[in-house]
Design an enzyme around this catalytic site. Structure first.
Site, PDB file in Angstrom:
ATOM      1  N   ARG A  11       3.790   3.525  -4.130  1.00 31.00           N
ATOM      2  CA  ARG A  11       4.096   2.964  -2.814  1.00 31.00           C
ATOM      3  C   ARG A  11       4.143   1.457  -2.926  1.00 31.00           C
ATOM      4  NH1 ARG A  11      -1.708   3.221  -2.750  1.00 31.00           N
ATOM      5  NH2 ARG A  11      -1.794   5.461  -2.932  1.00 31.00           N
ATOM      6  N   SER A  30       2.920  -5.907  -9.822  1.00 24.49           N
ATOM      7  CA  SER A  30       1.598  -5.698  -9.213  1.00 24.49           C
ATOM      8  C   SER A  30       1.608  -4.801  -7.980  1.00 24.49           C
ATOM      9  CB  SER A  30       0.978  -7.047  -8.900  1.00 24.49           C
ATOM     10  OG  SER A  30       0.971  -7.806 -10.065  1.00 24.49           O
ATOM     11  N   ASP A  83      -1.265  -6.656 -12.502  1.00 24.36           N
ATOM     12  CA  ASP A  83      -1.901  -7.976 -12.663  1.00 24.36           C
ATOM     13  C   ASP A  83      -3.387  -7.870 -13.014  1.00 24.36           C
ATOM     14  OD1 ASP A  83      -2.460  -7.033 -10.122  1.00 24.36           O
ATOM     15  OD2 ASP A  83      -1.938  -8.866  -9.060  1.00 24.36           O
TER      16      ASP A  83
HETATM   17  C1  BGC Z   1      -1.426  -3.774  -5.387  1.00 23.39           C
HETATM   18  C2  BGC Z   1      -2.067  -3.868  -6.750  1.00 23.39           C
HETATM   19  C3  BGC Z   1      -2.308  -5.309  -7.121  1.00 23.39           C
HETATM   20  C4  BGC Z   1      -3.037  -6.045  -6.013  1.00 23.39           C
HETATM   21  C5  BGC Z   1      -3.261  -7.514  -6.323  1.00 23.39           C
HETATM   22  C6  BGC Z   1      -2.203  -4.590  -4.356  1.00 23.39           C
HETATM   23  O1  BGC Z   1      -1.543  -4.592  -3.151  1.00 23.39           O
HETATM   24  O2  BGC Z   1      -1.357  -2.438  -4.960  1.00 23.39           O
HETATM   25  O3  BGC Z   1      -1.260  -3.239  -7.714  1.00 23.39           O
HETATM   26  O4  BGC Z   1      -3.052  -5.346  -8.291  1.00 23.39           O
HETATM   27  O5  BGC Z   1      -2.324  -5.934  -4.805  1.00 23.39           O
HETATM   28  O6  BGC Z   1      -2.078  -8.174  -6.565  1.00 23.39           O
END
Ligand code: BGC
Length: 504
Positions: A193, A178, A231
């Site tokens: 990142r 995620s 996610d």
């Molecule tokens: C991430 C996402 C993720 C979200 C929730 C963010 O910091 O960049 O990829 O879906 O958090 O988990």
């Protein structure tokens, strides 16, 4: 007898800093506390800082909608609008055993999901808490740890033998990772990142799917990576599986983000891939988009109402400038915003004079869960808040102060929810879902545990859209990173077996 210095006050130093002074004697027992009136005056100031008017929200939605379009049109935008190579909705008839690994912001979860068809499933899982060290340690080590946990899980829950894994057989795995990854195929993902406080070196800019495969090989695991999933994408697919009115998925947890289903013809930046349907046309092919909307307004800070506390959270984070939207909303930061406001009032000599505040001065010591507890304290005396301040920070509070803290928590929590509705409204606008309405699958600790968060999101949607805002309804999503990930692995297998879009 010399004049007594007893009393409290504050002076402004030539550097501009405020120095709070309090002098007491041995026979004074009572601590000086701010009066009810002072607290009410301060609250008014914070109310105007943290309140979002409907008009301001509509302006944010407009800028947000343009940003989403830009991300679909051009590669490498701040809000990257990542094509996920998850094509269309599940049928509900996907079946089979799938492993799911979920590397979220706080935990690592391993699941075995059996999809039984007709929208039914069974899931067995274990969870491991990630340490702060692991989040900053070398990236390959982090994936080795994932593989190690998988190994233990497979040995305990699957093993070899009758009814189990046959010799030479491998299990398909959906890996929910995620963090923003740009994908060229479904089993590929270059980490753009780290977010949510992760900083593992030697990972940004690399294909994390490949790194993870190396760890699988190292532990000799009978597993093959079928899909790398965000996610939100997992949540979108899992929620649609159980509730087909779901068109958008959002996560409000340690981080925040959204995914939705887009028409391939609406993603000009991948036109060169030539993704066409069986009739050789683009028109009916859909693909899920992982928006990575947490990055909205990063670096430029043009659209969002940032206070000086938000600026401090940003500047002292491991990624200054980045994830500007997420830093105003997600569970990782809300407690810290409240703590910074309280610390400012300590420095100004308004709060906790004569008490030792060192425990509260530690960054991130005030967890967002405390805000939830403060807001849900059911007692007139606000006993829960007394408990939080005495137990965790060794500080005494008056009722007026506790009411003030609760009101502050409410302002910060409400702002987060209203900003979240701006993001949802932008997708609704973009896709034209307002008239027919849609369901929004939502998950994450903030959405699930913060009192009133869903109601405030709905209230925000009505402030933006008027009465029609009622057509957009959020609901608690089905487990995206377990069930969703398994469904996506199953969909991918079916698609590849059928030779459809086999190159991605
Ligand atoms: C991430 C996402 C993720 C979200 C929730 C963010 O910091 O960049 O990829 O879906 O958090 O988990």
């Amino acid at each position: 007898m010399p004049a007594s210095r007893r009393g409290s006050g504050s002076v402004i130093l030539p550097t501009g800093q405020t120095l709070a002074i309090h002098t007491r004697t041995q026979d004074e027992e009572d601590l000086p506390h701010a009066t009810k009136r002072t607290m009410a005056d301060h609250l008014r100031k914070y109310e105007s800082l943290f309140t979002l008017t409907p008009q301001r929200m509509r302006m944010i939605v407009e800028a947000f909608t343009e940003t989403l379009e830009l991300g679909l049109n051009k590669p490498n935008q701040i809000v990257p609008m990542i094509p996920t190579y998850v094509f269309g909705w599940p049928t509900g008839e996907e079946t089979g055993d799938f492993l799911a690994l979920d590397l979220g912001g706080t935990n690592l979860r391993v699941c075995l999901v059996t999809l039984q068809g007709a929208g039914k499933f069974e899931i067995t899982q274990t969870k491991y808490r990630l340490t702060e060290e692991q989040k900053q340690d070398d990236g390959q080590k982090l994936f080795d740890f994932c593989a190690e946990c998988l190994k233990t899980f497979v040995e305990t829950n699957i093993g070899e033998g009758p009814g189990m894994l046959k010799a030479g057989q491998t299990l398909p795995l959906g890996f929910t990772f995620s963090y923003p990854c740009s994908q060229e195929r479904i089993d590929h993902g270059e980490l753009i990142r780290w977010t949510k406080g992760f900083g593992a070196p030697n990972t940004e800019g690399r294909d994390v799917a490949e790194m993870f495969k190396q760890s699988l090989a190292k532990y000799n695991l009978p597993i093959h990576l079928t899909a790398l999933i965000n996610d939100t994408t997992g949540t979108l697919i899992a929620s649609h599986y159980v509730n087909p009115r779901t068109k958008i998925a959002v996560i409000f947890g340690t981080g925040c983000n959204a995914a939705y289903m887009e028409h391939v013809k609406g993603i000009p930046k991948i036109a060169h891939l030539g993704i066409l349907d069986e009739c050789g046309e683009e028109k009916d092919v859909d693909m899920a988009i992982n928006c990575e909307w947490g990055a909205f307004d990063s670096f430029e800070h043009e659209h969002l109402p940032r206070t000086k506390y938000d600026a401090i959270v940003d500047e002292t984070s491991n990624k200054p400038g980045e994830q500007a939207f997420e830093k105003l909303i997600s569970g990782r930061y809300l407690g810290e915003i409240l703590r910074l406001v309280i610390c400012e009032l300590i420095d100004e000599g308004v709060l906790f004079l004569g008490q030792n505040t060192y425990k509260l001065e530690k960054p991130y010591c005030l967890d967002t869960a405390f805000l939830s507890l403060m807001e849900s304290d059911p007692t007139d005396e606000l006993l829960m808040i007394i408990g939080i301040f005495t137990h965790f920070f060794a500080l005494e509070t008056t009722l007026a102060e506790r009411q003030f803290f609760r009101a502050l928590a409410k302002l910060i929590g409400r702002r987060a929810a209203r900003l979240s509705s701006c993001g949802i409204a932008a997708i609704v606008n973009k896709m034209g879902y307002l008239e027919e309405g849609c369901s929004v699958g939502a998950d994450g600790s903030l959405y699930n545990k913060y009192p009133g968060f869903p109601d405030r999101v709905h209230e925000g949607l009505q402030d933006i859209f008027g009465d029609k805002g009622r057509n957009i309804v959020t609901h608690h999503a089905e487990d995206g990173s377990g069930v969703g990930s398994a469904i996506i692995a199953a969909m991918t297998k079916i698609r590849k077996d059928a030779g459809l879009y086999a190159h991605v």
